[in-house]
Design a protein around this motif. Structure first.
Motif, PDB file in Angstrom:
ATOM      1  N   VAL A 146      -5.142   0.456   6.138  1.00 41.27           N
ATOM      2  CA  VAL A 146      -5.342   1.786   5.545  1.00 41.27           C
ATOM      3  C   VAL A 146      -5.577   1.632   4.032  1.00 41.27           C
ATOM      4  O   VAL A 146      -6.462   2.280   3.456  1.00 41.27           O
ATOM      5  CB  VAL A 146      -4.134   2.712   5.788  1.00 41.27           C
ATOM      6  N   ALA A 147      -4.812   0.742   3.427  1.00 39.22           N
ATOM      7  CA  ALA A 147      -4.988   0.505   1.984  1.00 39.22           C
ATOM      8  C   ALA A 147      -6.406  -0.007   1.696  1.00 39.22           C
ATOM      9  O   ALA A 147      -7.005   0.331   0.675  1.00 39.22           O
ATOM     10  CB  ALA A 147      -3.940  -0.482   1.471  1.00 39.22           C
ATOM     11  N   ILE A 148      -6.940  -0.808   2.604  1.00 40.06           N
ATOM     12  CA  ILE A 148      -8.319  -1.286   2.443  1.00 40.06           C
ATOM     13  C   ILE A 148      -9.293  -0.113   2.564  1.00 40.06           C
ATOM     14  O   ILE A 148     -10.206   0.034   1.742  1.00 40.06           O
ATOM     15  CB  ILE A 148      -8.648  -2.387   3.477  1.00 40.06           C
ATOM     16  N   ALA A 149      -9.082   0.733   3.581  1.00 38.76           N
ATOM     17  CA  ALA A 149      -9.962   1.901   3.744  1.00 38.76           C
ATOM     18  C   ALA A 149      -9.930   2.767   2.486  1.00 38.76           C
ATOM     19  O   ALA A 149     -10.972   3.223   2.002  1.00 38.76           O
ATOM     20  CB  ALA A 149      -9.529   2.714   4.971  1.00 38.76           C
ATOM     21  N   ARG A 150      -8.727   2.984   1.942  1.00 39.76           N
ATOM     22  CA  ARG A 150      -8.593   3.792   0.721  1.00 39.76           C
ATOM     23  C   ARG A 150      -9.317   3.128  -0.452  1.00 39.76           C
ATOM     24  O   ARG A 150      -9.920   3.800  -1.287  1.00 39.76           O
ATOM     25  CB  ARG A 150      -7.105   3.981   0.394  1.00 39.76           C
ATOM     26  N   ALA A 151      -9.264   1.807  -0.487  1.00 38.03           N
ATOM     27  CA  ALA A 151      -9.872   1.089  -1.613  1.00 38.03           C
ATOM     28  C   ALA A 151     -11.397   1.099  -1.545  1.00 38.03           C
ATOM     29  O   ALA A 151     -12.054   1.008  -2.576  1.00 38.03           O
ATOM     30  CB  ALA A 151      -9.360  -0.357  -1.647  1.00 38.03           C
ATOM     31  N   ILE A 152     -11.953   1.194  -0.340  1.00 39.75           N
ATOM     32  CA  ILE A 152     -13.416   1.076  -0.233  1.00 39.75           C
ATOM     33  C   ILE A 152     -14.119   2.421  -0.032  1.00 39.75           C
ATOM     34  O   ILE A 152     -15.341   2.482   0.006  1.00 39.75           O
ATOM     35  CB  ILE A 152     -13.839   0.092   0.883  1.00 39.75           C
ATOM     36  N   VAL A 153     -13.333   3.493   0.066  1.00 40.85           N
ATOM     37  CA  VAL A 153     -13.937   4.787   0.411  1.00 40.85           C
ATOM     38  C   VAL A 153     -14.918   5.260  -0.665  1.00 40.85           C
ATOM     39  O   VAL A 153     -15.851   6.009  -0.390  1.00 40.85           O
ATOM     40  CB  VAL A 153     -12.828   5.831   0.723  1.00 40.85           C
ATOM     41  N   ASN A 154     -14.724   4.805  -1.876  1.00 41.99           N
ATOM     42  CA  ASN A 154     -15.664   5.138  -2.974  1.00 41.99           C
ATOM     43  C   ASN A 154     -16.839   4.164  -3.059  1.00 41.99           C
ATOM     44  O   ASN A 154     -17.593   4.215  -4.021  1.00 41.99           O
ATOM     45  CB  ASN A 154     -14.929   5.130  -4.321  1.00 41.99           C
ATOM     46  N   ARG A 155     -16.954   3.269  -2.082  1.00 44.76           N
ATOM     47  CA  ARG A 155     -18.029   2.275  -2.056  1.00 44.76           C
ATOM     48  C   ARG A 155     -18.109   1.419  -3.313  1.00 44.76           C
ATOM     49  O   ARG A 155     -19.140   1.393  -4.004  1.00 44.76           O
ATOM     50  CB  ARG A 155     -19.382   2.942  -1.844  1.00 44.76           C
ATOM     51  N   PRO A 156     -17.035   0.730  -3.614  1.00 42.94           N
ATOM     52  CA  PRO A 156     -17.030  -0.112  -4.810  1.00 42.94           C
ATOM     53  C   PRO A 156     -17.895  -1.346  -4.605  1.00 42.94           C
ATOM     54  O   PRO A 156     -18.137  -1.749  -3.463  1.00 42.94           O
ATOM     55  CB  PRO A 156     -15.561  -0.525  -4.934  1.00 42.94           C
ATOM     56  N   GLN A 157     -18.345  -1.935  -5.696  1.00 41.62           N
ATOM     57  CA  GLN A 157     -19.126  -3.169  -5.625  1.00 41.62           C
ATOM     58  C   GLN A 157     -18.221  -4.384  -5.523  1.00 41.62           C
ATOM     59  O   GLN A 157     -18.657  -5.464  -5.143  1.00 41.62           O
ATOM     60  CB  GLN A 157     -19.982  -3.318  -6.884  1.00 41.62           C
ATOM     61  N   ILE A 158     -16.966  -4.212  -5.959  1.00 45.29           N
ATOM     62  CA  ILE A 158     -16.030  -5.337  -6.007  1.00 45.29           C
ATOM     63  C   ILE A 158     -14.704  -4.907  -5.374  1.00 45.29           C
ATOM     64  O   ILE A 158     -14.208  -3.818  -5.660  1.00 45.29           O
ATOM     65  CB  ILE A 158     -15.761  -5.760  -7.476  1.00 45.29           C
ATOM     66  N   ILE A 159     -14.149  -5.756  -4.513  1.00 43.44           N
ATOM     67  CA  ILE A 159     -12.815  -5.521  -3.952  1.00 43.44           C
ATOM     68  C   ILE A 159     -11.868  -6.589  -4.490  1.00 43.44           C
ATOM     69  O   ILE A 159     -12.173  -7.782  -4.436  1.00 43.44           O
ATOM     70  CB  ILE A 159     -12.836  -5.605  -2.414  1.00 43.44           C
ATOM     71  N   LEU A 160     -10.735  -6.154  -5.028  1.00 42.32           N
ATOM     72  CA  LEU A 160      -9.703  -7.075  -5.502  1.00 42.32           C
ATOM     73  C   LEU A 160      -8.467  -6.868  -4.638  1.00 42.32           C
ATOM     74  O   LEU A 160      -7.901  -5.773  -4.627  1.00 42.32           O
ATOM     75  CB  LEU A 160      -9.351  -6.778  -6.964  1.00 42.32           C
TER      76      LEU A 160
END
Ligand code: ADP
Ligand code: ADP
Length: 220
Positions: A146-160
């Motif tokens: 879920v934390a991953i879904a929350r982190a990518i929902v804005n379509r970031p170019q970089i995931i940390l």
């Protein structure tokens, strides 16, 4: 896309968390950051998000010198970053769907659109059918997805992702890594830290840190 030029970080004069680190991460790369607890992995990731500033050297993200960004510029930097850090817990008083919608709602997205995007993000981490569940009804691995879904929902170019598999059994850890790799496969640059050598992907690039230094001989 991410460049460290001779970066050092001293939290205090006798606490050097990073020492003269130089590295480059290209757009679309998947990089594991390895090293024992205290090696400086968190500090390195936090610097990319300007949560910590270098004591010496330069951190460049998307052509921007992080050390020169003013407070007002931070939201623009972070819009391009999907952050999965231990201190960013899910809100336990609302559904996982509501948790994933939140980053969109705070940037002013209409509710219906936010819900549709959040459902799509939950689908990508395999949790769409649990959309209405409360975070605490989920396993540790599911909460991390879920934390991953929350982190990518804005379509970031970089995931940390800082130790996203800590405290998970092997099966759950693999599901979390698979969810992260799915975003890498669509072009998102991913940096994932782990103190567990077993979690490192043999196929991916691994940067080893020890006592704040890149381990010589390891690729950087
Ligand atoms: P890792 O993520 O590899 O465990 P960290 O980046 O968290 O490593 O820590 C690197 C070193 O910096 C450790 O010695 C840690 O104690 C120290 N450190 C980290 N954060 C702080 C802080 N806010 N203040 C003082 N020392 C810190
Ligand atoms: P929608 O167009 O309804 O948002 P998509 O299937 O195009 O559905 O995207 C689903 C979700 O995937 C997005 O809401 C977003 O959370 C996530 N996502 C994040 N980064 C990317 C990316 N680089 N490419 C595709 N999807 C991404």
């Amino acid at each position: 896309m991410i460049e460290f030029q001779n970066v050092s970080k001293a939290y205090s004069p006798d606490a050097m968390a990073l020492r003269d680190v130089s590295l480059t991460v290209a757009k679309g790369e998947l990089v594991f950051l390895a090293g024992p607890s205290g090696a400086g992995k968190s500090t390195l990731l936090k610097m990319i998000a300007a949560m910590e500033r270098p004591s010496a050297g330069k951190v460049i993200v998307n052509g921007q010198d992080i050390g020169l960004i003013k407070r007002a510029g931070l939201p623009f930097l972070r819009r391009n970053l999907g952050l999965i850090f231990q201190q960013q817990r899910l809100l336990t008083d609302r559904s996982i769907l509501a948790n994933v919608m939140l980053p969109l709602l705070v940037t002013g997205a209409p509710r219906a659109q936010a819900e549709q995007r959040a459902r799509a993000a939950l689908d990508k981490v395999g949790l769409l059918e649990r959309a209405q569940a409360a975070p605490l009804a989920l396993s540790g691995g599911e909460q991390q997805r879920v934390a991953i879904a929350r982190a990518i929902v804005n379509r970031p170019q970089i995931i940390l992702a800082d130790e996203p598999t800590a405290n998970l059994d092997r099966a759950s850890a693999n599901q979390v890594l698979d969810a992260l790799k799915a975003f890498h496969s669509v072009g998102v640059t991913c940096l994932i830290s782990s103190h567990d050598e077993q979690m490192l992907d043999a196929a991916a690039r691994v940067i080893h840190l020890n006592h704040g230094q890149l381990v010589v001989g390891a690729t950087a």
